[in-house]
Scaffold this motif. Structure first.
Motif, PDB file in Angstrom:
ATOM      1  N   GLY A 172       0.802  -0.975   0.139  1.00  0.00           N
ATOM      2  CA  GLY A 172       0.073  -0.082  -0.066  1.00  0.00           C
ATOM      3  C   GLY A 172       0.788   1.253  -0.020  1.00  0.00           C
ATOM      4  N   GLN A 173       2.111   1.084  -0.121  1.00  0.00           N
ATOM      5  CA  GLN A 173       3.063   2.161  -0.015  1.00  0.00           C
ATOM      6  C   GLN A 173       3.654   2.720  -1.351  1.00  0.00           C
ATOM      7  OE1 GLN A 173       5.523   2.476   3.344  1.00  0.00           O
ATOM      8  NE2 GLN A 173       4.364   1.621   4.686  1.00  0.00           N
ATOM      9  N   ASN A 174       3.530   1.755  -2.232  1.00  0.00           N
ATOM     10  CA  ASN A 174       4.028   2.027  -3.603  1.00  0.00           C
ATOM     11  C   ASN A 174       5.529   2.037  -3.562  1.00  0.00           C
ATOM     12  OD1 ASN A 174       1.453   2.289  -5.066  1.00  0.00           O
ATOM     13  ND2 ASN A 174       1.392   4.130  -4.221  1.00  0.00           N
ATOM     14  N   TYR A 175       6.004   1.852  -4.636  1.00  0.00           N
ATOM     15  CA  TYR A 175       7.858   1.845  -4.680  1.00  0.00           C
ATOM     16  C   TYR A 175       7.823   3.618  -5.186  1.00  0.00           C
ATOM     17  CZ  TYR A 175       7.370  -3.279  -4.202  1.00  0.00           C
ATOM     18  OH  TYR A 175       7.053  -4.254  -3.953  1.00  0.00           O
ATOM     19  N   ILE A 176       8.836   4.083  -4.482  1.00  0.00           N
ATOM     20  CA  ILE A 176       9.149   5.469  -4.686  1.00  0.00           C
ATOM     21  C   ILE A 176      10.719   5.547  -4.448  1.00  0.00           C
ATOM     22  CG2 ILE A 176       8.594   7.769  -3.769  1.00  0.00           C
ATOM     23  CD1 ILE A 176       6.305   7.055  -2.654  1.00  0.00           C
ATOM     24  N   PHE A 177      11.093   6.222  -5.537  1.00  0.00           N
ATOM     25  CA  PHE A 177      12.658   6.537  -5.694  1.00  0.00           C
ATOM     26  C   PHE A 177      12.848   7.783  -6.055  1.00  0.00           C
ATOM     27  CE2 PHE A 177      12.221   1.703  -6.297  1.00  0.00           C
ATOM     28  CZ  PHE A 177      12.990   1.266  -5.360  1.00  0.00           C
ATOM     29  N   PRO A 178      13.813   8.422  -5.471  1.00  0.00           N
ATOM     30  CA  PRO A 178      14.230   9.953  -5.901  1.00  0.00           C
ATOM     31  C   PRO A 178      14.802   9.856  -7.332  1.00  0.00           C
ATOM     32  CG  PRO A 178      15.747   8.958  -4.345  1.00  0.00           C
ATOM     33  CD  PRO A 178      14.788   7.687  -4.403  1.00  0.00           C
ATOM     34  N   LEU A 179      14.388  10.836  -8.174  1.00  0.00           N
ATOM     35  CA  LEU A 179      14.991  11.359  -9.369  1.00  0.00           C
ATOM     36  C   LEU A 179      16.025  12.517  -9.004  1.00  0.00           C
ATOM     37  CD1 LEU A 179      11.992  11.535 -11.539  1.00  0.00           C
ATOM     38  CD2 LEU A 179      13.852   9.539 -11.524  1.00  0.00           C
ATOM     39  N   GLU A 180      17.182  12.479  -9.802  1.00  0.00           N
ATOM     40  CA  GLU A 180      18.241  13.486  -9.631  1.00  0.00           C
ATOM     41  C   GLU A 180      18.056  14.344 -10.966  1.00  0.00           C
ATOM     42  OE1 GLU A 180      22.199  12.356  -9.037  1.00  0.00           O
ATOM     43  OE2 GLU A 180      21.716  10.831  -7.587  1.00  0.00           O
ATOM     44  N   LYS A 181      18.359  15.568 -10.738  1.00  0.00           N
ATOM     45  CA  LYS A 181      18.258  16.676 -11.943  1.00  0.00           C
ATOM     46  C   LYS A 181      19.293  16.484 -12.874  1.00  0.00           C
ATOM     47  CE  LYS A 181      14.758  18.662 -10.021  1.00  0.00           C
ATOM     48  NZ  LYS A 181      13.540  18.356 -10.297  1.00  0.00           N
ATOM     49  N   VAL A 182      19.044  16.927 -14.147  1.00  0.00           N
ATOM     50  CA  VAL A 182      20.037  16.670 -15.188  1.00  0.00           C
ATOM     51  C   VAL A 182      20.893  18.029 -14.771  1.00  0.00           C
ATOM     52  CG1 VAL A 182      20.625  16.928 -17.595  1.00  0.00           C
ATOM     53  CG2 VAL A 182      18.619  15.659 -16.659  1.00  0.00           C
ATOM     54  N   GLN A 183      22.420  18.069 -15.101  1.00  0.00           N
ATOM     55  CA  GLN A 183      23.235  18.917 -14.927  1.00  0.00           C
ATOM     56  C   GLN A 183      23.215  19.736 -16.223  1.00  0.00           C
ATOM     57  OE1 GLN A 183      26.734  17.565 -13.412  1.00  0.00           O
ATOM     58  NE2 GLN A 183      26.015  17.462 -11.311  1.00  0.00           N
ATOM     59  N   ASN A 184      22.466  20.887 -16.299  1.00  0.00           N
ATOM     60  CA  ASN A 184      22.045  21.343 -17.645  1.00  0.00           C
ATOM     61  C   ASN A 184      23.411  22.032 -18.261  1.00  0.00           C
ATOM     62  OD1 ASN A 184      19.635  20.590 -18.037  1.00  0.00           O
ATOM     63  ND2 ASN A 184      18.869  22.470 -16.871  1.00  0.00           N
ATOM     64  N   GLU A 185      24.449  22.679 -17.267  1.00  0.00           N
ATOM     65  CA  GLU A 185      25.391  23.347 -17.724  1.00  0.00           C
ATOM     66  C   GLU A 185      26.556  22.413 -18.500  1.00  0.00           C
ATOM     67  OE1 GLU A 185      26.099  21.882 -13.663  1.00  0.00           O
ATOM     68  OE2 GLU A 185      24.612  23.036 -14.446  1.00  0.00           O
ATOM     69  N   LEU A 186      26.352  21.102 -18.265  1.00  0.00           N
ATOM     70  CA  LEU A 186      27.398  20.312 -19.187  1.00  0.00           C
ATOM     71  C   LEU A 186      26.677  19.747 -20.429  1.00  0.00           C
ATOM     72  CD1 LEU A 186      28.373  18.164 -16.139  1.00  0.00           C
ATOM     73  CD2 LEU A 186      29.708  19.839 -17.039  1.00  0.00           C
ATOM     74  N   LEU A 187      25.631  20.213 -20.609  1.00  0.00           N
ATOM     75  CA  LEU A 187      24.739  19.967 -21.920  1.00  0.00           C
ATOM     76  C   LEU A 187      25.073  20.850 -23.078  1.00  0.00           C
ATOM     77  CD1 LEU A 187      21.695  18.229 -20.378  1.00  0.00           C
ATOM     78  CD2 LEU A 187      23.546  17.103 -21.112  1.00  0.00           C
ATOM     79  N   VAL A 188      25.257  20.376 -24.108  1.00  0.00           N
ATOM     80  CA  VAL A 188      25.183  20.994 -25.394  1.00  0.00           C
ATOM     81  C   VAL A 188      23.883  20.757 -26.123  1.00  0.00           C
ATOM     82  CG1 VAL A 188      26.421  21.737 -27.508  1.00  0.00           C
ATOM     83  CG2 VAL A 188      27.680  21.487 -25.646  1.00  0.00           C
TER      84      VAL A 188
END
Length: 155
Positions: free
Chosen positions: A89-105
């Motif tokens: 009844g608690q579901n499976y919940i995992f944290p998501l990390e943010k994309v580091q935009n400064e490294l993307l082109v």
């Protein structure tokens, strides 16, 4: 990567706006269910809710999922008989990390020559600084101790 018993991901970190492969060997797989779907959403409000039928393999049920934006990746499983595995009844919940935009082109954004020149200039300066530090560490103790012998040229 095993984050919880009977649930495996093909990566060390769950990063938003990326794909992840999930494998499930839990209660529904052990009960020899023929069909299992993953019901999932993102964040506290379960945004972008979706159901995907998982592929049955010898290693469990597997599916590839596009992770959307949110703080968490929430999911549960159900089989063809409408039996659920929702972590009691608690579901499976995992944290998501943010994309580091400064490294993307980004492909759509043109890269200006100014930014390329700045990167090249900073790279060259870092090489010069490393070389100067190396020379100081290597030759300064020799000069101070008098063990530095200059090569003489015969003319």
């Amino acid at each position: 990567m095993e984050l919880t018993k009977n649930i495996f991901f093909n990566t060390d970190k769950l990063i938003e706006n990326s794909k992840v492969k999930i494998s499930y060997t839990g209660k529904l797989f052990q009960d020899t269910s023929e069909e299992v779907s993953i019901h999932y959403g993102f964040g506290f409000n379960w945004d972008n809710v979706n159901d995907i039928k998982m592929e049955k393999t010898d290693l469990g049920f597997q599916a590839e999922i596009e992770l959307k934006e949110g703080d968490t990746f929430n999911f549960c499983f159900k089989n063809g008989n409408n039996n659920w595995d929702n972590n009691n009844g608690q579901n499976y919940i995992f944290p998501l990390e943010k994309v580091q935009n400064e490294l993307l082109v980004l492909e759509d954004e043109p890269v200006s020559l100014g930014s390329v020149r700045k990167l090249r200039k900073s790279y060259l300066w870092s090489k010069k600084v490393r070389l100067a530090v190396y020379k100081i560490i290597t030759y300064l103790p020799k000069i101070i101790s008098g063990n530095y012998k200059r090569k003489l040229t015969n003319n």
